[in-house]
Design a protein around this motif. Structure first.
Motif, PDB file in Angstrom:
ATOM      1  N   THR A 162       5.925  -4.265  12.077  1.00 28.71           N
ATOM      2  CA  THR A 162       6.838  -3.137  11.900  1.00 28.71           C
ATOM      3  C   THR A 162       7.447  -2.773  13.241  1.00 28.71           C
TER       4      THR A 162
ATOM      5  N   SER B 240       8.576   9.456  -2.823  1.00 30.58           N
ATOM      6  CA  SER B 240       8.926   8.322  -3.679  1.00 30.58           C
ATOM      7  C   SER B 240      10.147   8.628  -4.539  1.00 30.58           C
TER       8      SER B 240
ATOM      9  N   ASP C 158      19.370   0.676  -4.169  1.00 31.53           N
ATOM     10  CA  ASP C 158      18.241   0.115  -3.432  1.00 31.53           C
ATOM     11  C   ASP C 158      17.476   1.278  -2.811  1.00 31.53           C
TER      12      ASP C 158
ATOM     13  N   ALA D 202      14.822   1.622  -0.917  1.00 25.48           N
ATOM     14  CA  ALA D 202      14.448   1.531   0.492  1.00 25.48           C
ATOM     15  C   ALA D 202      15.654   1.741   1.395  1.00 25.48           C
TER      16      ALA D 202
ATOM     17  N   GLN E 167       6.429   9.256   5.389  1.00 24.78           N
ATOM     18  CA  GLN E 167       6.794   8.643   4.119  1.00 24.78           C
ATOM     19  C   GLN E 167       5.659   8.836   3.114  1.00 24.78           C
TER      20      GLN E 167
ATOM     21  N   LEU F 153       5.046   7.320  -0.287  1.00 19.45           N
ATOM     22  CA  LEU F 153       5.040   6.461  -1.465  1.00 19.45           C
ATOM     23  C   LEU F 153       3.686   6.520  -2.179  1.00 19.45           C
TER      24      LEU F 153
ATOM     25  N   ALA G 212      10.846   5.269  -6.500  1.00 15.34           N
ATOM     26  CA  ALA G 212      10.292   4.032  -5.955  1.00 15.34           C
ATOM     27  C   ALA G 212       9.196   3.523  -6.880  1.00 15.34           C
TER      28      ALA G 212
ATOM     29  N   LEU H 111       3.024   1.102  -5.792  1.00 15.60           N
ATOM     30  CA  LEU H 111       2.538  -0.148  -5.213  1.00 15.60           C
ATOM     31  C   LEU H 111       1.044  -0.282  -5.493  1.00 15.60           C
TER      32      LEU H 111
ATOM     33  N   ARG I  48       4.079  -5.957   1.373  1.00 18.03           N
ATOM     34  CA  ARG I  48       5.186  -5.280   0.692  1.00 18.03           C
ATOM     35  C   ARG I  48       5.729  -4.130   1.530  1.00 18.03           C
ATOM     36  N   LEU I  49       4.856  -3.406   2.202  1.00 20.58           N
ATOM     37  CA  LEU I  49       5.313  -2.293   3.031  1.00 20.58           C
ATOM     38  C   LEU I  49       6.073  -2.792   4.258  1.00 20.58           C
TER      39      LEU I  49
ATOM     40  N   HIS J 115       9.561  -3.242   3.458  1.00 19.25           N
ATOM     41  CA  HIS J 115      10.267  -2.036   3.007  1.00 19.25           C
ATOM     42  C   HIS J 115      11.099  -1.499   4.168  1.00 19.25           C
TER      43      HIS J 115
ATOM     44  N   PHE K  21      10.032   1.975   5.501  1.00 26.70           N
ATOM     45  CA  PHE K  21       8.705   1.980   6.114  1.00 26.70           C
ATOM     46  C   PHE K  21       8.758   1.421   7.538  1.00 26.70           C
TER      47      PHE K  21
END
Length: 342
Positions: free
Chosen positions: A4, A203, A215, A217, A241, A243, A282, A285, A295-296, A299, A302
Motif C-alpha cells: 500500500t 461502506s 466504481d 472504490a 475507512q 468497510l 461496497a 469482504l 483484495r484490500l 482497493h 484503501f
C-alpha cells in the motif's frame, strides 16, 4: 503482494451493540466486553454506532464513558452521532466530560441530516420547533465551536457563591482535533476539511454523477483526495475507512457458511445506486486474512488511507465477534503491515 502507498498505522473496529429488549443489560455488557477484548488484542480504536428507537445503543457517549473506566489505552469513537437528534451545546458538554474521563481517548464522529423517520418522531423530539430546526452543516459548526472553546454564553464571572464560565465546561483542549465527520459525498468531504475535521468513510458513498462510473472504490478515492486537497493538513489529514471485513482463518465451518451467506444476501444492493440519494454500497469482504489483504491492497481507496475501523456485521453472535476480532488482530492486521501497540 502489492504494497500500500500508506502502510496501515491504526487498526480499529466498529460495533452496533445489539440487545434483547427483554434483557438490555446483557447486550450492553457484551459490547463493553468486546471493547475490552479489542484492547487486549492491541486494537488502536473501538467505535460504536448510534441507534435511536431500535434495539441498539441509543447513547454511545454514555457507553463510552463506561468503557473508558474499563480500558486504559484503546481510543473510543462514535460512528456516528446523527446531530439531528442532538443539542450541540449539551452534546459538547457530554463529549468533553467523557474525553476527560478517558484521558483524552475520545474520537467523536458526527453526521447531519433530518432524523430518520422524522415525520413520525418530530412531535416527540421537537414539539415546538419541528419545522424550524436546521439539520444542515450549521449544526456541526456549532458543536465544533463549543468543543473548541468558543463562547457559549454572554456571561462569565461570580454570582453569589457560584462561578460561571462563558465556554463549555469541562474544556478538553485536544478534543477539538479529534472530531470526525462521517460522510459519503464530495460536498461533505470538502466541508469537513475546510473546518479542520477528520473524515470517516464507510461502506456507503453517493454516486452523485449519473454519467460517472459506478466504481465504489474510485468514488471513495475521489472523496478522500478532495478532503485532503481542502484540508489545512493536506496529505497528513486523517481519514478512516469502515468497510465490512470478515476474516475466516479460525472460523468453524458453520461460522464460515453463515458469514458467506450474510455477504451473499447483501451483495445485490452493490450492483447499482439505491434510492433517490443514489447510495452505492461496497461488497462485504469475507475470506482468509491473506485473501482479504490481497483484495484490500487492490482497493483504490484503501491504498490511500492508513487508518481503518472495520465494521462488524449487525446480526452475529458474541462468539462470532470474538473470532472475527481475534483473526483481525492476529492475522489480518499483520498481513496489512499493522503491528499492535504494547
Amino acid at each position: 503482494m502489492p504494497s500500500t502507498a500508506r502502510p496501515l498505522r491504526k487498526l480499529g473496529f466498529l460495533t452496533i451493540g445489539l440487545f434483547d429488549a427483554a434483557d438490555p443489560g446483557r447486550g450492553h455488557e457484551a459490547t463493553l466486553e468486546i471493547i475490552e477484548l479489542g484492547e487486549r488484542l492491541g486494537f488502536d480504536s473501538a467505535w460504536v454506532r448510534h441507534r435511536h428507537l431500535q434495539h441498539g445503543i441509543s447513547s454511545p457517549v454514555a457507553m463510552l464513558a463506561a468503557a473508558s473506566q474499563r480500558t486504559r489505552r484503546i481510543e473510543l469513537g462514535t460512528a456516528v452521532i446523527p446531530l439531528g437528534w442532538e443539542n450541540p451545546l449539551r452534546l459538547a458538554e457530554d463529549l468533553a466530560t467523557v474525553d476527560i474521563l478517558s484521558g483524552g481517548r475520545l474520537n467523536p464522529g458526527v453526521s447531519v441530516g433530518p432524523p430518520m423517520h422524522y415525520e413520525q418522531v418530530k412531535e416527540a423530539l421537537y414539539p415546538d420547533t419541528a419545522d424550524a430546526e436546521n439539520f444542515g452543516y450549521e449544526r456541526v459548526r456549532r458543536l465544533l465551536d463549543f468543543v473548541r472553546g468558543e463562547p457559549a454564553g454572554g456571561f462569565s464571572g461570580v454570582e453569589g457563591i457560584e462561578v460561571f464560565s462563558d465556554m463549555v465546561q469541562p474544556h478538553s483542549p485536544g478534543l477539538g482535533h479529534r472530531l470526525w465527520y462521517g460522510g459519503g459525498s464530495l460536498g461533505s468531504a470538502r466541508w469537513a476539511a475546510e473546518h479542520g475535521m477528520n473524515f470517516l468513510t464507510s461502506s456507503v458513498v453517493k454516486a452523485e454523477d449519473p454519467e460517472g462510473p459506478l466504481d465504489f472504490a474510485q468514488i471513495q478515492l475521489s472523496h478522500i483526495r478532495a478532503f485532503r486537497a481542502s484540508h489545512p493538513d493536506g496529505d497528513a489529514a486523517r481519514v478512516s475507512q469502515g468497510l465490512v471485513v470478515i476474516p475466516t482463518d479460525s472460523a468453524s465451518p458453520q461460522q464460515r457458511a453463515k458469514y458467506e451467506a450474510y455477504a451473499a444476501k447483501r451483495l445485490p444492493r452493490t450492483a447499482s445506486p439505491q434510492g433517490p440519494a443514489r447510495l452505492l454500497f461496497a461488497p462485504d469482504l469475507v475470506g482468509t486474512s491473506d485473501e482479504l489483504a490481497e483484495r484490500l491492497h487492490a482497493h483504490a481507496a484503501f491504498r490511500e488511507i492508513d487508518e481503518v475501523a472495520f465494521a462488524l456485521p449487525f446480526t452475529f453472535e458474541h462468539e462470532d465477534y470474538v473470532q472475527i476480532l481475534t483473526d483481525m488482530a492476529t492475522r489480518l492486521g499483520p498481513a496489512l503491515g499493522w503491528r499492535p501497540m504494547p
